[in-house]
Design a protein around this motif. Sequence first.
Motif, PDB file in Angstrom:
ATOM      1  N   ARG A   1      -7.387  -9.238  -4.275  1.00  0.00           N
ATOM      2  CA  ARG A   1      -7.780  -8.734  -2.958  1.00  0.00           C
ATOM      3  C   ARG A   1      -6.732  -9.079  -1.895  1.00  0.00           C
ATOM      4  NH1 ARG A   1     -13.034 -10.368   0.615  1.00  0.00           N
ATOM      5  NH2 ARG A   1     -12.121 -12.413   0.270  1.00  0.00           N
ATOM      6  N   ASN A   2      -6.197 -10.295  -1.944  1.00  0.00           N
ATOM      7  CA  ASN A   2      -5.186 -10.643  -0.937  1.00  0.00           C
ATOM      8  C   ASN A   2      -3.973  -9.716  -1.016  1.00  0.00           C
ATOM      9  OD1 ASN A   2      -6.605 -12.691   0.301  1.00  0.00           O
ATOM     10  ND2 ASN A   2      -5.725 -14.316  -0.989  1.00  0.00           N
TER      11      ASN A   2
ATOM     12  N   GLN B   1     -10.857 -14.143   6.167  1.00  0.00           N
ATOM     13  CA  GLN B   1     -10.872 -15.609   6.177  1.00  0.00           C
ATOM     14  C   GLN B   1     -10.075 -16.220   5.025  1.00  0.00           C
ATOM     15  OE1 GLN B   1     -15.109 -16.669   6.734  1.00  0.00           O
ATOM     16  NE2 GLN B   1     -14.502 -16.912   8.870  1.00  0.00           N
ATOM     17  N   SER B   2      -8.967 -15.576   4.695  1.00  0.00           N
ATOM     18  CA  SER B   2      -8.088 -16.105   3.654  1.00  0.00           C
ATOM     19  C   SER B   2      -7.050 -17.026   4.284  1.00  0.00           C
ATOM     20  CB  SER B   2      -7.357 -14.942   2.974  1.00  0.00           C
ATOM     21  OG  SER B   2      -7.718 -14.860   1.628  1.00  0.00           O
ATOM     22  N   LEU B   3      -6.769 -18.133   3.613  1.00  0.00           N
ATOM     23  CA  LEU B   3      -5.743 -19.057   4.110  1.00  0.00           C
ATOM     24  C   LEU B   3      -4.360 -18.516   3.783  1.00  0.00           C
ATOM     25  CD1 LEU B   3      -7.243 -22.489   3.008  1.00  0.00           C
ATOM     26  CD2 LEU B   3      -7.214 -21.512   5.312  1.00  0.00           C
ATOM     27  N   TYR B   4      -3.409 -18.837   4.631  1.00  0.00           N
ATOM     28  CA  TYR B   4      -2.028 -18.376   4.404  1.00  0.00           C
ATOM     29  C   TYR B   4      -1.052 -19.289   5.133  1.00  0.00           C
ATOM     30  CZ  TYR B   4      -2.887 -16.285   9.004  1.00  0.00           C
ATOM     31  OH  TYR B   4      -3.227 -16.097  10.313  1.00  0.00           O
TER      32      TYR B   4
ATOM     33  N   PRO C   1     -13.734 -18.686   1.576  1.00  0.00           N
ATOM     34  CA  PRO C   1     -15.036 -19.319   1.433  1.00  0.00           C
ATOM     35  C   PRO C   1     -15.899 -18.504   0.468  1.00  0.00           C
ATOM     36  CG  PRO C   1     -15.031 -17.928   3.371  1.00  0.00           C
ATOM     37  CD  PRO C   1     -13.694 -17.757   2.718  1.00  0.00           C
ATOM     38  N   ALA C   2     -17.003 -19.097   0.043  1.00  0.00           N
ATOM     39  CA  ALA C   2     -17.855 -18.417  -0.925  1.00  0.00           C
ATOM     40  C   ALA C   2     -18.572 -17.237  -0.279  1.00  0.00           C
ATOM     41  CB  ALA C   2     -18.877 -19.395  -1.491  1.00  0.00           C
TER      42      ALA C   2
END
Length: 860
Positions: free
Chosen positions: A352-353, A297-300, A16-17
């Motif tokens: 970052r991920n 809050q990163s999607l994976y 998210p932003a």
Amino acid sequence: MKRILVILSILFTSQPAIAGPIDLTYYLPEGTSYNPDIPTPEAFFGFQIGQWHLRHDLTVAYMKELAARSDRISIQTYARSYEQRELLLLTITSPENHQNIETIQQQHTQLSDPNQSTTLTPNTMPVVVYMGYSIHGNEPSGGNAAPIVAYHLAAAQSAAIDSLLQNAVILLDPVFNPDGFNRFAHWANTHKGKHVNADPAHREHNEVWPGGRTNHYWFDLNRDWLLLQHPESQGRVAQFHAWKPNILTDHHEMGTNRTFFFQPGIPSRNYPLTPERNYELTAAIAKHHAEALNNIQSLYYTKESYDDFYIGKGSTYPDLNGGVGILFEQASSRGHIQESIHGPLSFPFTIRNHVRASLSTLKAAAELRTDLLDHQRTFYAEAVQEANKSRIKAYVFGDASDPARTHHFIHLLQQHQIQVHELARPLTPSGQTFAPGSAYVISTQQPQYRLLTAMFERRTTFQDSLFYDVSAWTLPLAFNMPFAELTTSSQEFIGDKVQPTQMPQGRLIGNSNAYAYAFEWKGYYAPRALYRLQKAGVIAKVATQPFRIQTAEGTRAFDYGTILITMGIQSISPQAIQTLIDLTAQEDALDIYALETGLVTSGISLGSPNFAPLQKPEIAILIGDGTTSSNAGETWHLLDQRYDMDVSLIEARYINSSTLSRYNTIVMAGGSYSTLDSLKRSTLKQWTRAGNTLIAYDSAAQWAVRNKFVNTTFVQTDAKKTQDQKPYGNASNDQGAQVIGGAIFQVQVDRTHPLAYGYENNTLPVFRRGTTFLEPTKNAYATPLIYTHRPLLSGYISNPNLTRLRDSAATIAGKQGSGRVILMTDNPSFRAYWYGTQKLLANALFFGSTIKGNTLQSEE
Ligand SMILES: [Zn+2]
């Protein structure tokens, strides 16, 4: 100011932003303090990571600076790429461990030796983690994450980092593929404006051919872990075995609209020889990645893509070596920022991920340390137990006619820590003859039993019918290496262990003041030898029939394809030829015979018209848009690196009659050739008709048939119209099952044909991917290689495709005016390790012009 903040929030965040300027804290975990004596990446580079794509030389300089400043880090250069870039390995651990590093390393590798591992105590030993980035150069977020990870490990100050460094040895390999990485960095930086552009159509996001994925010769280095054909992989795998890491990470990128992937991959596609415990550990490690990505809050996702079948990938090779390989795939911004279905995807976000996944790997390694070390010890102890139960007790192999190819095969095995022994006495298993001096034995009773089995086995049944990569890689078949499985355990035929050796040398047999010189075409480097002579101006001929003649070592038979240099017709001095012959015998590992007479004891005389004159090939490879860079690169690499030949790389879209006029041979290695419009097609046809040789393989063969360069037809599909309803949810699996992703088949070889010179057997293993099926020609002499009726040797093929493949053409020689077109349905130099079929390409290059007109498939 407000506007700047808006721009920054688009720039440096997505999904998210999160508003805020780009800052090192964006990448690193919260609440850590850092040693101010260690320079941050920004202080060193003059810009923040993510603002520009790092050039490789900057990465090298920074890593060396960290090693100089930190007592936690030592550094070494373990190899150089083709373009002479350094491949680095940082060893990162506590200063105390550094004092003792050789002992730690020695004990760690002893875990992989069942004879030494039982007395070790894993719970007191550090875990070893190898972290590697951006093996695909245009997947740059990994390589740009590496300096941040290295900085963190060098400068972080906390009890947690002290404990980690005490309990782990971290081997950090910042860029697996420096040449490709640099190619892409240059591309992305070149197109970056003051205002970054997220438009997918912006040129930054659309690299020109060949792109930065591959190495200098356009090879995918993430297929080369098993094959070891390139300096990057050879150096890296040597480091791998010097340490035998418990975890190896492999950081990639995937499509822009994806999220983040970490292994485990698709369970039904695991390689069957990998023990189940490997997947349990992979899953245990995965929980830590999930936690780290939840925190930001990163999607994976996991388990739904990719697999661990082909063992020549970075995330799978460790699985067969007592470790756990982990694949990470990050959606690519392919540049500095790009629109995606999840909003603007920024380069910093992708970096970052990978930083967080690197740190979660280290956390997992520390927590699972004893489990991982136990797994390593158990893996090898069980491997030896399995070997004891194995039906196969040893393999015997060797090609007496080709010491160079045998040498390269042994060298490959040894780089994987497989022990090879001399053959102590002659053996004749299943009708084959193996003799001491030219044959070797590998006992299956050795710690690398599993990897050895994976390299030699032929597998034709599978749990799944889809593969992320090839379904077969049986190495003795790729090398066309005579070999046999031995089922009796006997020490009496196992001789001394073979030490890593230099390339063998050939000999000059006979007096130097000769009537003629002859060498057979069976040696791997015979094409290099012939070209070396031709380039120096030596006139050479090829024997189109066998003959027998007196030599200094008695009468000897010379086979089809023997190269003959008769001294009476040369225009350069005998001394110069003599020097070349000596050099050729030494460097090309060929036995060269000095002959005293033109009179033979049987077969064709040396002055016979059945010796065909040879022209030096003047070669262009068509490259660029509409061509397959990997295939073109394989041809370039073979000719340039192996055969020492001059070769021009010509953009297909720029050809015209004047550019083509200096070549007598053109190679089309695969592609759609979409840039060859009707004018260029007719130019190419005219060039061929003038007496030249066009070689088209893989999908280029399909192109040549469609464009009527050769009069032949495709095998018709049995396309019965079916109205059966099928589940929509199965569509991609159903379609995928009809793909030939890469398997090994057998072809019948006409040894009397110039395109088959140098082969000793009537059958040859070939590698096929793709579904070009050609009917044999009407002219019975124009299909010298044809698939056998039961062609499958190893790998997966669907039944409908197998039906189409059997008895179909593998090579066709067609007529085009006074020239010729040579079609090969398959790639003869796949991934550079198909030593067995590379000679097919050499034959087309050197002997294509000798094929008699009446044996060519006629024009329409
Ligand atoms: Zn990749």
